[in-house]
Design an enzyme around this catalytic site. Structure first.
Site, short mmCIF file in Angstrom:
data_model
loop_
_atom_site.label_atom_id
_atom_site.label_comp_id
_atom_site.label_asym_id
_atom_site.label_seq_id
_atom_site.Cartn_x
_atom_site.Cartn_y
_atom_site.Cartn_z
N CYS A 190 4.39 -2.51 37.26
CA CYS A 190 3.26 -2.51 38.20
C CYS A 190 2.68 -3.91 38.33
CB CYS A 190 2.20 -1.54 37.74
SG CYS A 190 1.73 -1.79 36.03
N GLU A 225 -4.39 4.37 36.73
CA GLU A 225 -3.65 3.10 36.71
C GLU A 225 -2.55 3.23 37.75
OE1 GLU A 225 -4.33 0.45 35.01
OE2 GLU A 225 -5.78 1.18 33.55
N LEU A 226 -2.73 2.58 38.90
CA LEU A 226 -1.86 2.87 40.04
C LEU A 226 -0.97 1.67 40.40
CD1 LEU A 226 -4.56 4.85 42.05
CD2 LEU A 226 -2.94 5.71 40.37
N LYS A 280 2.17 14.60 29.84
CA LYS A 280 3.25 14.98 30.75
C LYS A 280 4.02 13.72 31.14
CE LYS A 280 4.10 15.03 34.83
NZ LYS A 280 5.50 14.61 34.62
N GLY A 325 0.76 5.79 37.49
CA GLY A 325 1.86 6.05 38.42
C GLY A 325 1.54 5.45 39.77
N GLU A 349 5.30 -2.11 47.47
CA GLU A 349 5.61 -2.43 46.08
C GLU A 349 7.14 -2.40 45.97
OE1 GLU A 349 4.01 0.48 43.35
OE2 GLU A 349 3.88 -0.98 41.74
P1 NAD Z 1 4.98 8.46 40.31
O1 NAD Z 1 3.61 8.38 40.85
O2 NAD Z 1 6.06 8.97 41.18
O3 NAD Z 1 5.00 9.38 39.00
C1 NAD Z 1 4.13 9.15 37.92
C2 NAD Z 1 3.93 10.44 37.15
O4 NAD Z 1 3.30 11.39 38.01
C3 NAD Z 1 5.22 11.09 36.67
O5 NAD Z 1 4.98 11.70 35.42
C4 NAD Z 1 5.48 12.15 37.72
O6 NAD Z 1 6.23 13.25 37.24
C5 NAD Z 1 4.07 12.58 38.04
N1 NAD Z 1 3.90 13.18 39.36
C6 NAD Z 1 4.62 12.93 40.49
N2 NAD Z 1 4.14 13.67 41.51
C7 NAD Z 1 3.10 14.39 41.00
C8 NAD Z 1 2.19 15.32 41.57
N3 NAD Z 1 2.24 15.68 42.86
N4 NAD Z 1 1.24 15.86 40.77
C9 NAD Z 1 1.16 15.49 39.47
N5 NAD Z 1 1.99 14.61 38.88
C10 NAD Z 1 2.95 14.06 39.65
O7 NAD Z 1 5.30 7.01 39.74
P2 NAD Z 1 6.65 6.50 39.05
O8 NAD Z 1 7.67 6.33 40.10
O9 NAD Z 1 6.98 7.35 37.87
O10 NAD Z 1 6.17 5.09 38.49
C11 NAD Z 1 6.10 3.96 39.26
C12 NAD Z 1 4.68 3.72 39.77
O11 NAD Z 1 3.79 3.65 38.66
C13 NAD Z 1 4.54 2.40 40.48
O12 NAD Z 1 3.74 2.57 41.62
C14 NAD Z 1 3.84 1.51 39.46
O13 NAD Z 1 3.11 0.45 40.00
C15 NAD Z 1 2.96 2.50 38.78
N6 NAD Z 1 2.56 2.00 37.46
C16 NAD Z 1 1.28 1.57 37.31
C17 NAD Z 1 0.88 1.04 36.08
C18 NAD Z 1 -0.52 0.57 35.87
O14 NAD Z 1 -0.92 0.40 34.72
N7 NAD Z 1 -1.31 0.34 36.91
C19 NAD Z 1 1.80 0.97 35.02
C20 NAD Z 1 3.10 1.42 35.24
C21 NAD Z 1 3.46 1.95 36.46
#
Ligand code: NAD
Length: 489
Positions: free
Chosen positions: A296, A262-263, A186, A240, A393
């Site tokens: 991230c 991975e947050l 997804k 995410g 962040e």
């Molecule tokens: P996000 O958490 O908003 O979304 C990530 C994914 O989760 C997307 O596919 C989104 O559609 C989905 N999502 C959102 N709400 C959801 C819910 N309630 N239930 C299920 N899925 C849901 O993050 P973003 O804005 O897309 O990405 C940025 C974040 O990702 C930053 O915090 C960044 O640090 C993190 N990130 C972490 C890593 C890592 O490896 N640790 C790598 C890249 C990005």
């Protein structure tokens, strides 16, 4: 509807990269409902299908139907398919980079870097697929034998963010398929086109129908909750934000599903007086500005020792001020737009509130008027240690520099966060660099380097930055379940 994004936007003929809609059981299903915008211009690039709960459950059916055959497919054959997928990504690298740049906004050099990095996960896990090891031991009493096998964990739900639309997908698909799992991917609604392009190349590489399914949706919670509620699904791998990660962990707890998370991050970048200043500035630019700060691992807090502080700020200000900002796809652009206008407002809010608390802007500090979600590369110092921008962040091109005196002060400030993903340490004294690195609460530390991501290394965080590791030799273990046979011999 078939939309050839690249032919539309850049005159590229890319038959392999058409985006159509959902990819379930090896078939494309067209649909509407999600507009994919170009963050550089605000224009709509494509409209793709918006998956329903019913679509999600059909994807689980497809993954289940393919599971038995895929897990019993010889590891060598799974490896060959991943290897072919790597080759196809490499052959189509420029088209993929342009597609990423269009839907995510990132500058083309960043997009090219992402494609190369993303493809490497397929090559790496093609190599790891044939090395899944077991274990054999004698019990301490000597009376019995212990045999441990590693089995594929089962159907995996993979959820990825928009900031690395290719690499975050391949970093999960590679080890999952190598382990023998079937998956439902997804992608983020902002960047589904890259996921579709990858799926097309996967089918061409020989990934059997149902092994990889892709769902774009504007209702992620409804769709992912339905998938996680299905008893056939055994794994959640999420990349995410920490906020969404917490919600997903709670949801997965209902069926005690194995989670790899991975947050978010809040990386400290520590520069000691004895650092090589030019090297530290080079590293700072990479650690801060890769992906325009939307990473991230992005350096979020620069802690610079008093003796070198002013020179560092001057050098960083000059380099940040010289960067060319513009549409990611344009030649020469180094900093693309933020993903949305809301992201620009969030970043500007953090900057302005820091200024109200006494921070000093040396360059940038504002968005650009007109189309596109642009924020100028920004350097600030005199930021209070407890400012909101030090805790949050930033996820944008803003570098905040904090002055420190002693090693212990730097370590204490660096660890004063709920996050623990990445950290950077600059010192020409390796003993000091190692001493400090060991005390940092962080899953990864880069020493005198501005970049740590590598498919061969274990990527991941401690504290509220995550659970588990991706990449390296450990990444595949997230998709394997040890099975212990107690032998009576
Ligand atoms: P996000 O958490 O908003 O979304 C990530 C994914 O989760 C997307 O596919 C989104 O559609 C989905 N999502 C959102 N709400 C959801 C819910 N309630 N239930 C299920 N899925 C849901 O993050 P973003 O804005 O897309 O990405 C940025 C974040 O990702 C930053 O915090 C960044 O640090 C993190 N990130 C972490 C890593 C890592 O490896 N640790 C790598 C890249 C990005």
């Amino acid at each position: 509807m078939t939309t050839d994004i690249l032919a539309l936007e850049s005159g590229y003929d890319t038959p392999a990269l058409h985006a159509e809609g959902l990819f379930i059981g090896g078939r494309w299903e067209s649909g509407t409902g999600i507009l994919v915008d170009n963050p550089s211009t605000g224009e709509t690039l494509a409209e793709v299908a918006d998956a329903s709960v019913d679509d999600a459950l059909r994807a689980v059916d497809a993954a289940a139907a393919a599971a038995t055959e895929w897990r019993s497919t010889p590891a060598r054959q799974r490896a060959e398919i991943l290897r072919r997928w790597f080759e196809l990504m490499s052959e189509h690298a420029e088209e993929l980079a342009r597609l990423i740049s269009l839907e995510n906004g990132k500058a083309l050099p960043d997009a090219r870097g992402e494609v190369a990095y993303a493809a490497e996960f397929f090559r790496w896990y093609a190599e790891e697929a044939v090395r899944i090891a077991g274990e054999f031991r004698h019990t301490p009493s000597g009376a019995h034998r212990i045999l441990v096998d590693h089995e594929p964990i089962g159907i995996a739900l993979l959820i990825t963010p928009w900031n690395f639309p290719a690499a975050m997908a391949t970093r999960k698909i590679g080890p999952a398929l190598a382990a023998g799992c079937t998956v439902i991917l997804k992608p983020a609604a902002e960047t589904p086109l890259t996921a579709f392009a990858l799926a097309r190349l996967g089918a061409e590489a020989g990934v059997p129908p149902g092994v990889v399914n892709v769902l774009s949706t504007s209702r992620p919670a409804d769709i992912t909750n339905a998938i996680l509620a299905d008893p056939r699904v055994r794994k959640l791998s999420f990349t995410g934000s920490t906020a969404v990660g917490r919600r997903l962990l709670a949801e997965a707890a209902k069926r005690v599903i194995s989670c790899s998370m991975e947050l978010g991050g809040n990386a400290p970048f520590i520069v000691f007086d004895d650092a090589d200043l030019d090297n530290a500035l080079d590293g700072a630019m990479i650690a801060k500005m890769r992906n325009a700060g939307e990473a991230c691992t992005a350096a979020n807090r620069f802690y610079v020792q008093s003796g070198i502080h002013d020179e560092f700020v001057a050098g960083l200000t000059q380099r940040m001020g010289e960067l060319k900002v513009g549409p990611g796809i344009e030649t020469g652009v180094q900093v693309g737009p933020m993903i949305t206008s809301a992201a620009v407002q969030k970043i500007d809010g953090l900057v302005q509130r820091a200024v109200a608390q006494g921070a000093r802007i040396h360059t940038g500090g504002q968005s650009l008027p007109g189309a596109g979600n642009f924020y100028l590369p920004t350097v600030m110092d005199n930021v209070p240690l407890d400012a909101e921008i030090a805790k949050a962040e930033i996820f944008g091109p803003v570098a905040c520099v904090y002055r420190f005196e002693s090693e212990q002060d730097a370590i204490a400030a660096a660890n004063d966060t709920e996050y623990g993903l990445a950290a950077y340490v600059y010192s020409e004294d390796l003993a000091r660099a190692m001493r400090v690195s060991k005390q940092l609460e962080s899953g990864m530390v880069a020493i005198n380097r501005g970049l740590m991501s590598d498919p061969a290394a274990p990527f991941g965080g401690v504290k509220q930055s995550g659970i588990g590791r991706e990449g390296g030799v450990t990444g595949i273990l997230e998709f394997l379940e040890p099975k212990y046979y107690a032998l009576s011999l």
